[in-house]
Design a protein around this motif. Structure first.
Motif, PDB file in Angstrom:
ATOM      1  N   ALA A  70      -8.744  -0.490   6.406  1.00 23.37           N
ATOM      2  CA  ALA A  70      -7.712  -0.681   5.374  1.00 23.37           C
ATOM      3  C   ALA A  70      -7.626   0.505   4.423  1.00 23.37           C
ATOM      4  CB  ALA A  70      -8.002  -1.954   4.587  1.00 23.37           C
ATOM      5  N   VAL A  71      -6.538   0.531   3.673  1.00 22.75           N
ATOM      6  CA  VAL A  71      -6.346   1.469   2.567  1.00 22.75           C
ATOM      7  C   VAL A  71      -6.512   0.681   1.270  1.00 22.75           C
ATOM      8  CG1 VAL A  71      -4.676   2.914   1.343  1.00 22.75           C
ATOM      9  CG2 VAL A  71      -4.779   2.972   3.853  1.00 22.75           C
ATOM     10  N   GLN A  72      -7.393   1.131   0.391  1.00 22.45           N
ATOM     11  CA  GLN A  72      -7.563   0.419  -0.883  1.00 22.45           C
ATOM     12  C   GLN A  72      -6.435   0.799  -1.823  1.00 22.45           C
ATOM     13  OE1 GLN A  72     -11.506   0.299  -2.488  1.00 22.45           O
ATOM     14  NE2 GLN A  72     -10.851  -0.543  -4.458  1.00 22.45           N
ATOM     15  N   GLY A  73      -5.720  -0.211  -2.300  1.00 17.65           N
ATOM     16  CA  GLY A  73      -4.578   0.017  -3.165  1.00 17.65           C
ATOM     17  C   GLY A  73      -4.987   0.397  -4.573  1.00 17.65           C
ATOM     18  N   GLN A  74      -4.272   1.355  -5.141  1.00 22.41           N
ATOM     19  CA  GLN A  74      -4.546   1.802  -6.500  1.00 22.41           C
ATOM     20  C   GLN A  74      -3.605   1.185  -7.525  1.00 22.41           C
ATOM     21  OE1 GLN A  74      -4.172   6.042  -6.102  1.00 22.41           O
ATOM     22  NE2 GLN A  74      -6.157   6.285  -5.084  1.00 22.41           N
ATOM     23  N   ALA A  75      -2.400   0.819  -7.090  1.00 27.35           N
ATOM     24  CA  ALA A  75      -1.418   0.295  -8.041  1.00 27.35           C
ATOM     25  C   ALA A  75      -0.258  -0.338  -7.293  1.00 27.35           C
ATOM     26  CB  ALA A  75      -0.895   1.410  -8.946  1.00 27.35           C
ATOM     27  N   VAL A  76       0.520  -1.112  -8.041  1.00 23.16           N
ATOM     28  CA  VAL A  76       1.831  -1.587  -7.600  1.00 23.16           C
ATOM     29  C   VAL A  76       2.845  -1.012  -8.585  1.00 23.16           C
ATOM     30  CG1 VAL A  76       3.327  -3.566  -7.193  1.00 23.16           C
ATOM     31  CG2 VAL A  76       0.896  -3.711  -6.618  1.00 23.16           C
ATOM     32  N   GLU A  77       3.799  -0.266  -8.071  1.00 22.85           N
ATOM     33  CA  GLU A  77       4.788   0.385  -8.921  1.00 22.85           C
ATOM     34  C   GLU A  77       6.169  -0.210  -8.704  1.00 22.85           C
ATOM     35  OE1 GLU A  77       2.807   4.883  -9.034  1.00 22.85           O
ATOM     36  OE2 GLU A  77       4.649   4.500  -7.886  1.00 22.85           O
ATOM     37  N   LEU A  78       6.856  -0.481  -9.791  1.00 22.41           N
ATOM     38  CA  LEU A  78       8.264  -0.862  -9.739  1.00 22.41           C
ATOM     39  C   LEU A  78       9.094   0.353 -10.121  1.00 22.41           C
ATOM     40  CD1 LEU A  78       8.179  -4.367 -11.507  1.00 22.41           C
ATOM     41  CD2 LEU A  78       7.844  -3.819  -9.096  1.00 22.41           C
ATOM     42  N   ARG A  79      10.070   0.705  -9.284  1.00 18.68           N
ATOM     43  CA  ARG A  79      10.865   1.905  -9.503  1.00 18.68           C
ATOM     44  C   ARG A  79      12.350   1.601  -9.350  1.00 18.68           C
ATOM     45  NH1 ARG A  79       8.377   6.952  -9.407  1.00 18.68           N
ATOM     46  NH2 ARG A  79       6.096   6.832  -9.309  1.00 18.68           N
ATOM     47  N   ASP A  80      13.176   2.382 -10.014  1.00 16.62           N
ATOM     48  CA  ASP A  80      14.615   2.255  -9.889  1.00 16.62           C
ATOM     49  C   ASP A  80      15.062   2.844  -8.553  1.00 16.62           C
ATOM     50  OD1 ASP A  80      17.182   1.553 -11.326  1.00 16.62           O
ATOM     51  OD2 ASP A  80      17.584   3.636 -10.766  1.00 16.62           O
ATOM     52  N   TYR A  81      16.155   2.318  -8.020  1.00 10.00           N
ATOM     53  CA  TYR A  81      16.566   2.674  -6.668  1.00 10.00           C
ATOM     54  C   TYR A  81      17.227   4.041  -6.553  1.00 10.00           C
ATOM     55  CZ  TYR A  81      21.494   1.613  -7.773  1.00 10.00           C
ATOM     56  OH  TYR A  81      22.760   1.616  -8.296  1.00 10.00           O
ATOM     57  N   LYS A  82      17.891   4.524  -7.587  1.00 12.99           N
ATOM     58  CA  LYS A  82      18.718   5.724  -7.429  1.00 12.99           C
ATOM     59  C   LYS A  82      17.893   6.986  -7.192  1.00 12.99           C
ATOM     60  CE  LYS A  82      22.985   4.317  -9.715  1.00 12.99           C
ATOM     61  NZ  LYS A  82      23.976   4.636 -10.777  1.00 12.99           N
ATOM     62  N   ALA A  83      16.949   7.245  -8.061  1.00 14.61           N
ATOM     63  CA  ALA A  83      16.146   8.453  -7.925  1.00 14.61           C
ATOM     64  C   ALA A  83      14.656   8.154  -7.911  1.00 14.61           C
ATOM     65  CB  ALA A  83      16.467   9.427  -9.051  1.00 14.61           C
ATOM     66  N   GLY A  84      14.308   6.867  -7.936  1.00 14.65           N
ATOM     67  CA  GLY A  84      12.902   6.494  -7.882  1.00 14.65           C
ATOM     68  C   GLY A  84      12.179   6.566  -9.208  1.00 14.65           C
ATOM     69  N   ARG A  85      12.907   6.531 -10.311  1.00 14.13           N
ATOM     70  CA  ARG A  85      12.272   6.608 -11.636  1.00 14.13           C
ATOM     71  C   ARG A  85      11.328   5.424 -11.839  1.00 14.13           C
ATOM     72  NH1 ARG A  85      15.269   5.833 -17.493  1.00 14.13           N
ATOM     73  NH2 ARG A  85      13.456   6.312 -18.812  1.00 14.13           N
ATOM     74  N   LEU A  86      10.130   5.712 -12.349  1.00 16.41           N
ATOM     75  CA  LEU A  86       9.138   4.678 -12.579  1.00 16.41           C
ATOM     76  C   LEU A  86       9.586   3.723 -13.680  1.00 16.41           C
ATOM     77  CD1 LEU A  86       6.261   3.614 -11.890  1.00 16.41           C
ATOM     78  CD2 LEU A  86       5.417   5.059 -13.748  1.00 16.41           C
ATOM     79  N   VAL A  87       9.530   2.425 -13.392  1.00 12.44           N
ATOM     80  CA  VAL A  87       9.859   1.392 -14.371  1.00 12.44           C
ATOM     81  C   VAL A  87       8.583   0.760 -14.922  1.00 12.44           C
ATOM     82  CG1 VAL A  87      10.974  -0.855 -14.713  1.00 12.44           C
ATOM     83  CG2 VAL A  87      12.104   0.913 -13.316  1.00 12.44           C
ATOM     84  N   SER A  88       7.661   0.412 -14.021  1.00 14.38           N
ATOM     85  CA  SER A  88       6.437  -0.255 -14.452  1.00 14.38           C
ATOM     86  C   SER A  88       5.338   0.004 -13.432  1.00 14.38           C
ATOM     87  CB  SER A  88       6.675  -1.769 -14.593  1.00 14.38           C
ATOM     88  OG  SER A  88       5.501  -2.436 -14.976  1.00 14.38           O
ATOM     89  N   ARG A  89       4.097   0.020 -13.902  1.00 11.58           N
ATOM     90  CA  ARG A  89       2.967   0.275 -13.009  1.00 11.58           C
ATOM     91  C   ARG A  89       1.880  -0.754 -13.264  1.00 11.58           C
ATOM     92  NH1 ARG A  89      -1.772   3.462 -12.024  1.00 11.58           N
ATOM     93  NH2 ARG A  89      -1.622   4.595 -10.032  1.00 11.58           N
ATOM     94  N   LEU A  90       1.551  -1.516 -12.225  1.00  3.90           N
ATOM     95  CA  LEU A  90       0.468  -2.488 -12.287  1.00  3.90           C
ATOM     96  C   LEU A  90      -0.778  -1.793 -11.753  1.00  3.90           C
ATOM     97  CD1 LEU A  90       0.253  -5.589 -12.989  1.00  3.90           C
ATOM     98  CD2 LEU A  90       0.314  -5.977 -10.515  1.00  3.90           C
ATOM     99  N   ASP A  91      -1.701  -1.465 -12.632  1.00  9.78           N
ATOM    100  CA  ASP A  91      -2.875  -0.665 -12.274  1.00  9.78           C
ATOM    101  C   ASP A  91      -3.938  -1.554 -11.640  1.00  9.78           C
ATOM    102  OD1 ASP A  91      -4.950   1.083 -12.043  1.00  9.78           O
ATOM    103  OD2 ASP A  91      -5.040   1.642 -14.160  1.00  9.78           O
ATOM    104  N   LEU A  92      -4.085  -1.463 -10.314  1.00  5.54           N
ATOM    105  CA  LEU A  92      -5.074  -2.276  -9.610  1.00  5.54           C
ATOM    106  C   LEU A  92      -6.486  -1.788  -9.863  1.00  5.54           C
ATOM    107  CD1 LEU A  92      -3.189  -2.728  -6.215  1.00  5.54           C
ATOM    108  CD2 LEU A  92      -3.293  -4.325  -8.142  1.00  5.54           C
TER     109      LEU A  92
END
Length: 391
Positions: A70-92
């Motif tokens: 497996a790959v150990q996850g570092q975060a879950v990121e929510l991003r906007d669709y147009k250019a991928g701008r970061l909206v929120s980051r859930l730091d795992l």
């Protein structure tokens, strides 16, 4: 009661069935797994093993095998669709060290479970297509070739199209959510980080995360639409249909979708959580009991939790009926809550009105910046739940 010598047959060699086989065998049962396919394989692509699933695999002695694949996850990121701008980051990384979060190819999880099952001497019988199951105190499995097989306990881990669930609950029609999903993997040529990214657009979203040591990227793309698509993971589609549906998604998402060569598509349906999970000396688990939409990444993990609790409840009970009743009592409310949470999650990713999107995204940015721990703690009821510690 002692499970030593109890003859158990499990229908379905998927994640839930194989996990149940290991958990029941560890308590002394004589387990046989019946699988309709000619080989132990798994369609689909990636899945997420959150800490509540990891603890089950750890308890079964499979932590090292999981980490190796497996790959150990570092975060879950929510991003906007147009250019991928970061909206929120859930730091795992804020999770406790003993509660890691993994991204894993579904086939790799099946392989490690199957290897462990065979190492325990558990028989897996292939090409066993089940026609029906008599849910009595002396259950009988009727195979499509006319043969019959019996057991002290029959467990239906046979998924959405379970042969046992209708025997316990009757037939219920699923509800089409007016959403379809595409699933694909592509080479990781863009050095996708070890995070799950959710790119959110009007009526659509795309999830991506790395698998197999970062060699490939898993893609799941969901679109709201009136057109119906069949349920199941085996239906193929033209990659250009996927690219057309998400043509206004920019940044990394556009590059990922541009690399797709083979893609599956399926309709997303809501199924009610089964009212009855057991009858006579039979029981159901996983998708056979509580199919869930993929918006909480908990389908596989819930099946593993079910498997552990089924074995534990039987081991602690005085008899089979008491143990099966305890199993449902311990699982029904939690599974129902997860299913309902997943049902209500998609709209958060699909906001279409610009003022509403702006306000929601602004709130997420503020929360992610000012209170990252609190943002993660809202999922404690899922991630930090440990069925192996129940007593």
């Amino acid at each position: 009661m002692s499970l030593a010598g109890l003859k158990i047959k499990i229908v379905g060699a998927g994640i839930g069935g194989l996990t149940a086989a290991l958990a029941l065998r560890a308590r002394g049962a004589e387990v046989t797994v019946l699988e309709q396919a000619e080989a132990i394989t798994e369609v689909g692509a990636g899945l997420q093993v959150s800490p509540n699933g990891f603890v089950v695999l750890r308890a079964l002695g499979l932590e090292d095998a999981l980490r190796a694949r497996a790959v150990q996850g570092q975060a879950v990121e929510l991003r906007d669709y147009k250019a991928g701008r970061l909206v929120s980051r859930l730091d795992l990384g804020l999770l406790p060290a003993d509660q890691p979060y993994f991204f894993l190819h579904r086939a790799d999880l099946i392989d490690l479970l199957a290897e462990a099952v065979r190492a325990q001497g558990i028989k897996i019988r292939l090409l066993q297509r089940v026609a029906r199951i008599e849910a009595t105190d002396t259950p009988v499995i009727h195979l499509a070739n006319g043969a019959e097989t019996r057991a002290d306990l029959v467990v239906g881990a046979d998924g959405l199209h379970s042969k046992l669930r209708p025997e316990l609950n009757g037939v219920t029609a699923p509800f089409f959510t007016r959403q379809v999903a595409w699933r694909a993997t592509v080479p990781n040529t863009m050095n996708h980080p070890n995070v799950a990214r959710v790119h959110m657009g009007p009526h659509r979203h795309v999830v991506s995360y790395p698998l197999r040591g970062g060699e490939i990227v898993n893609i799941v793309a969901v679109q709201e639409r009136m057109g119906w698509a069949e349920e199941g993971w085996t239906h193929r589609d033209d990659p250009d249909n996927l690219r057309k549906a998400f043509g206004d998604f920019g940044g990394d998402t556009a590059r990922l979708l541009g690399a797709v060569e083979n893609v599956g598509v399926w309709g997303l349906f809501r199924h009610p959580v089964a009212r009855s999970w057991h009858k006579g000396h039979t029981a159901i688990l996983g998708d056979a009991a509580h199919p869930t939409l993929p918006f909480m990444a908990q389908g596989a993990v819930m099946a593993m939790e079910d498997a552990w609790v089924l074995a534990d409840a039987l081991d602690k009970a005085d008899n089979l009926p008491e143990g099966l009743a305890a199993y449902q009592a311990r699982r029904h409310a939690r599974a129902s809550k997860v299913v309902e949470t997943a049902n209500g999650n998609a709209w958060k990713y699909h906001l279409s009105l610009p003022p509403l999107r702006f306000g929601a995204h602004l709130g997420l940015r503020v929360a992610s910046s000012l209170a990252p721990k609190k943002l993660l703690q809202q999922f404690d009821w899922i991630y930090r739940y440990d069925v192996t510690a129940e007593g």
